[in-house]
Design a protein around this motif. Sequence first.
Motif, PDB file in Angstrom:
ATOM      1  N   VAL A   5       0.870  -1.178   0.000  1.00 30.44           N
ATOM      2  CA  VAL A   5       0.000   0.000   0.000  1.00 30.44           C
ATOM      3  C   VAL A   5       0.905   1.224   0.000  1.00 30.44           C
ATOM      4  CG1 VAL A   5      -1.763   1.292   1.274  1.00 30.44           C
ATOM      5  CG2 VAL A   5      -1.827  -1.216   1.241  1.00 30.44           C
ATOM      6  N   ARG A   6       0.656   2.146  -0.926  1.00 34.09           N
ATOM      7  CA  ARG A   6       1.522   3.308  -1.048  1.00 34.09           C
ATOM      8  C   ARG A   6       0.709   4.609  -1.140  1.00 34.09           C
ATOM      9  NH1 ARG A   6       4.537   0.595   0.852  1.00 34.09           N
ATOM     10  NH2 ARG A   6       6.545  -0.228   0.138  1.00 34.09           N
ATOM     11  N   ASN A   7       1.006   5.497  -0.187  1.00 36.49           N
ATOM     12  CA  ASN A   7       0.459   6.856  -0.169  1.00 36.49           C
ATOM     13  C   ASN A   7      -1.062   6.866  -0.367  1.00 36.49           C
ATOM     14  OD1 ASN A   7       0.854   9.632   0.160  1.00 36.49           O
ATOM     15  ND2 ASN A   7       0.849   9.978  -2.051  1.00 36.49           N
ATOM     16  N   LEU A   8      -1.736   5.956   0.311  1.00 35.09           N
ATOM     17  CA  LEU A   8      -3.173   5.781   0.114  1.00 35.09           C
ATOM     18  C   LEU A   8      -3.954   6.872   0.845  1.00 35.09           C
ATOM     19  CD1 LEU A   8      -4.858   3.584  -1.374  1.00 35.09           C
ATOM     20  CD2 LEU A   8      -5.372   2.630   0.871  1.00 35.09           C
ATOM     21  N   GLU A   9      -4.907   7.437   0.134  1.00 34.18           N
ATOM     22  CA  GLU A   9      -5.769   8.463   0.704  1.00 34.18           C
ATOM     23  C   GLU A   9      -7.222   8.150   0.379  1.00 34.18           C
ATOM     24  OE1 GLU A   9      -4.610  12.354  -0.538  1.00 34.18           O
ATOM     25  OE2 GLU A   9      -2.490  12.066   0.005  1.00 34.18           O
ATOM     26  N   LYS A  10      -8.103   8.484   1.319  1.00 35.15           N
ATOM     27  CA  LYS A  10      -9.541   8.333   1.084  1.00 35.15           C
ATOM     28  C   LYS A  10     -10.259   9.527   1.695  1.00 35.15           C
ATOM     29  CE  LYS A  10     -13.390   6.449  -0.229  1.00 35.15           C
ATOM     30  NZ  LYS A  10     -13.736   6.353  -1.669  1.00 35.15           N
ATOM     31  N   THR A  11     -11.017  10.219   0.851  1.00 36.13           N
ATOM     32  CA  THR A  11     -11.781  11.388   1.274  1.00 36.13           C
ATOM     33  C   THR A  11     -13.244  11.178   0.924  1.00 36.13           C
ATOM     34  OG1 THR A  11      -9.877  12.847   0.901  1.00 36.13           O
ATOM     35  CG2 THR A  11     -12.058  13.879   1.002  1.00 36.13           C
ATOM     36  N   PHE A  12     -14.109  11.501   1.870  1.00 39.82           N
ATOM     37  CA  PHE A  12     -15.547  11.400   1.643  1.00 39.82           C
ATOM     38  C   PHE A  12     -16.136  12.803   1.557  1.00 39.82           C
ATOM     39  CE2 PHE A  12     -14.585   7.345   3.741  1.00 39.82           C
ATOM     40  CZ  PHE A  12     -15.220   6.452   2.880  1.00 39.82           C
ATOM     41  N   ALA A  13     -17.004  12.999   0.573  1.00 38.91           N
ATOM     42  CA  ALA A  13     -17.684  14.287   0.417  1.00 38.91           C
ATOM     43  C   ALA A  13     -18.936  14.317   1.280  1.00 38.91           C
ATOM     44  CB  ALA A  13     -18.045  14.514  -1.049  1.00 38.91           C
ATOM     45  N   THR A  14     -19.115  15.376   2.056  1.00 36.64           N
ATOM     46  CA  THR A  14     -20.302  15.551   2.884  1.00 36.64           C
ATOM     47  C   THR A  14     -20.888  16.938   2.627  1.00 36.64           C
ATOM     48  OG1 THR A  14     -19.237  16.578   4.817  1.00 36.64           O
ATOM     49  CG2 THR A  14     -19.145  14.159   4.649  1.00 36.64           C
ATOM     50  N   ALA A  15     -22.072  17.172   3.178  1.00 36.63           N
ATOM     51  CA  ALA A  15     -22.717  18.478   3.020  1.00 36.63           C
ATOM     52  C   ALA A  15     -21.887  19.587   3.647  1.00 36.63           C
ATOM     53  CB  ALA A  15     -24.110  18.439   3.638  1.00 36.63           C
ATOM     54  N   ASP A  16     -21.063  19.228   4.636  1.00 37.03           N
ATOM     55  CA  ASP A  16     -20.230  20.221   5.316  1.00 37.03           C
ATOM     56  C   ASP A  16     -18.819  20.303   4.742  1.00 37.03           C
ATOM     57  OD1 ASP A  16     -22.288  20.855   7.132  1.00 37.03           O
ATOM     58  OD2 ASP A  16     -21.792  19.091   8.334  1.00 37.03           O
ATOM     59  N   GLY A  17     -18.600  19.605   3.638  1.00 36.33           N
ATOM     60  CA  GLY A  17     -17.275  19.627   3.024  1.00 36.33           C
ATOM     61  C   GLY A  17     -16.631  18.250   3.029  1.00 36.33           C
ATOM     62  N   ASP A  18     -15.463  18.135   2.410  1.00 34.60           N
ATOM     63  CA  ASP A  18     -14.745  16.865   2.326  1.00 34.60           C
ATOM     64  C   ASP A  18     -14.159  16.477   3.684  1.00 34.60           C
ATOM     65  OD1 ASP A  18     -15.343  16.816  -0.317  1.00 34.60           O
ATOM     66  OD2 ASP A  18     -13.347  17.394  -1.013  1.00 34.60           O
ATOM     67  N   ILE A  19     -14.218  15.159   3.986  1.00 32.72           N
ATOM     68  CA  ILE A  19     -13.618  14.623   5.207  1.00 32.72           C
ATOM     69  C   ILE A  19     -12.539  13.626   4.804  1.00 32.72           C
ATOM     70  CG2 ILE A  19     -13.992  13.267   7.292  1.00 32.72           C
ATOM     71  CD1 ILE A  19     -16.825  14.326   7.394  1.00 32.72           C
ATOM     72  N   ALA A  20     -11.313  13.901   5.183  1.00 27.69           N
ATOM     73  CA  ALA A  20     -10.192  13.003   4.884  1.00 27.69           C
ATOM     74  C   ALA A  20     -10.127  11.919   5.956  1.00 27.69           C
ATOM     75  CB  ALA A  20      -8.885  13.790   4.842  1.00 27.69           C
ATOM     76  N   VAL A  21     -10.372  10.678   5.554  1.00 29.29           N
ATOM     77  CA  VAL A  21     -10.381   9.559   6.488  1.00 29.29           C
ATOM     78  C   VAL A  21      -9.020   8.867   6.534  1.00 29.29           C
ATOM     79  CG1 VAL A  21     -11.468   7.345   7.048  1.00 29.29           C
ATOM     80  CG2 VAL A  21     -12.850   9.220   6.141  1.00 29.29           C
ATOM     81  N   LEU A  22      -8.374   8.737   5.389  1.00 28.25           N
ATOM     82  CA  LEU A  22      -7.031   8.155   5.316  1.00 28.25           C
ATOM     83  C   LEU A  22      -6.096   9.154   4.657  1.00 28.25           C
ATOM     84  CD1 LEU A  22      -7.871   4.508   4.150  1.00 28.25           C
ATOM     85  CD2 LEU A  22      -7.322   5.278   6.471  1.00 28.25           C
ATOM     86  N   ARG A  23      -4.887   9.302   5.238  1.00 33.96           N
ATOM     87  CA  ARG A  23      -3.950  10.323   4.767  1.00 33.96           C
ATOM     88  C   ARG A  23      -2.557   9.719   4.562  1.00 33.96           C
ATOM     89  NH1 ARG A  23      -5.999  15.422   7.322  1.00 33.96           N
ATOM     90  NH2 ARG A  23      -7.843  14.894   8.547  1.00 33.96           N
ATOM     91  N   GLY A  24      -2.271   9.311   3.343  1.00 31.21           N
ATOM     92  CA  GLY A  24      -0.925   8.856   3.007  1.00 31.21           C
ATOM     93  C   GLY A  24      -0.500   7.580   3.704  1.00 31.21           C
ATOM     94  N   ILE A  25      -1.298   6.519   3.591  1.00 31.47           N
ATOM     95  CA  ILE A  25      -0.998   5.249   4.259  1.00 31.47           C
ATOM     96  C   ILE A  25      -0.004   4.425   3.442  1.00 31.47           C
ATOM     97  CG2 ILE A  25      -1.963   3.077   5.091  1.00 31.47           C
ATOM     98  CD1 ILE A  25      -2.828   5.494   6.723  1.00 31.47           C
ATOM     99  N   ASP A  26       1.036   3.938   4.115  1.00 27.24           N
ATOM    100  CA  ASP A  26       1.997   3.005   3.523  1.00 27.24           C
ATOM    101  C   ASP A  26       2.070   1.760   4.401  1.00 27.24           C
ATOM    102  OD1 ASP A  26       2.891   4.685   1.386  1.00 27.24           O
ATOM    103  OD2 ASP A  26       4.145   5.778   2.812  1.00 27.24           O
ATOM    104  N   LEU A  27       2.002   0.580   3.782  1.00 24.41           N
ATOM    105  CA  LEU A  27       2.248  -0.659   4.530  1.00 24.41           C
ATOM    106  C   LEU A  27       2.599  -1.771   3.557  1.00 24.41           C
ATOM    107  CD1 LEU A  27      -0.285  -2.925   4.389  1.00 24.41           C
ATOM    108  CD2 LEU A  27      -1.402  -1.216   5.806  1.00 24.41           C
ATOM    109  N   ASP A  28       3.263  -2.797   4.084  1.00 21.41           N
ATOM    110  CA  ASP A  28       3.645  -3.978   3.305  1.00 21.41           C
ATOM    111  C   ASP A  28       3.308  -5.223   4.113  1.00 21.41           C
ATOM    112  OD1 ASP A  28       5.315  -2.808   0.961  1.00 21.41           O
ATOM    113  OD2 ASP A  28       6.195  -1.866   2.740  1.00 21.41           O
ATOM    114  N   LEU A  29       2.952  -6.291   3.408  1.00 28.97           N
ATOM    115  CA  LEU A  29       2.646  -7.563   4.050  1.00 28.97           C
ATOM    116  C   LEU A  29       3.170  -8.685   3.174  1.00 28.97           C
ATOM    117  CD1 LEU A  29       1.084  -8.885   6.472  1.00 28.97           C
ATOM    118  CD2 LEU A  29      -0.851  -9.101   4.894  1.00 28.97           C
ATOM    119  N   ALA A  30       3.951  -9.579   3.781  1.00 26.54           N
ATOM    120  CA  ALA A  30       4.534 -10.694   3.033  1.00 26.54           C
ATOM    121  C   ALA A  30       3.703 -11.960   3.229  1.00 26.54           C
ATOM    122  CB  ALA A  30       5.966 -10.942   3.517  1.00 26.54           C
ATOM    123  N   ASN A  31       3.916 -12.938   2.365  1.00 22.58           N
ATOM    124  CA  ASN A  31       3.270 -14.237   2.526  1.00 22.58           C
ATOM    125  C   ASN A  31       3.626 -14.828   3.882  1.00 22.58           C
ATOM    126  OD1 ASN A  31       3.843 -14.052  -0.649  1.00 22.58           O
ATOM    127  ND2 ASN A  31       2.069 -15.350  -0.314  1.00 22.58           N
ATOM    128  N   GLY A  32       2.630 -15.364   4.577  1.00 22.01           N
ATOM    129  CA  GLY A  32       2.869 -16.008   5.862  1.00 22.01           C
ATOM    130  C   GLY A  32       3.030 -15.049   7.019  1.00 22.01           C
TER     131      GLY A  32
END
Length: 218
Positions: A5-32
């Motif tokens: 996962v690289r620089n992941l962002e998620k923003t939701f639009a609402t009546a009061d404006g955009d809400i940033a829920v995820l801000r630049g997420i990085d992670l790695d996961l290997a087999n096992g």
Amino acid sequence: MLLTVRNLEKTFATADGDIAVLRGIDLDLANGETLALTGESGSGKSTLLHLIAGLDAATAGDIFFQGQSLQDMDDARRAELRRVSVGIVFQQFNLIPSLNTRENLRFYARLAGREDAAWSNELADRLGLTHHLDHYPEQLSGGQQQRVALGRTLAAKPQLVLADEPTGNLDEDTADQIISLLAELVAETQTGLLMVTHSTRLASRLDRRLHLKAGRIQ
């Protein structure tokens, strides 16, 4: 790498404006490898899991499963990925009430084209379900239903398991048993596990832990 996962962002639009829920997420996961994702309610844990599962699209950044970008996949390809390669265990068991334990255990494996009666029977035995194979979900305890949900996911032989508070409805002793079994089984099958949990105690049972706060990895 199984999952990147690289620089992941998620923003939701609402009546009061955009809400940033995820801000630049990085992670790695290997087999096992097993990875716990902790954080308070509203920190973005479930949103991140849904994005990795391809149930929703990110606003920016990317998710790579075995080097393939989820952002480049259409809905049909992401659905195929969930059916064949990614298993999801939710807090709600979501068992099919009209199917008994044996049939529930084999359901995902059939969808994935990987039905293996011997593997399903081994899972039933190790999950303590051998004497409940003819029982329907309403005849099982909460702990037994969670074991069926877990076995159903693993019976399909996924490469990645995403678990969202899988023991949230269980007492502490049963939760410990479930996590021990889950960690043992994914290690044996070299399946990657990403588990969302509020419990630092359960998180400590996995290989690594990341903490999410206000949409960022701390």
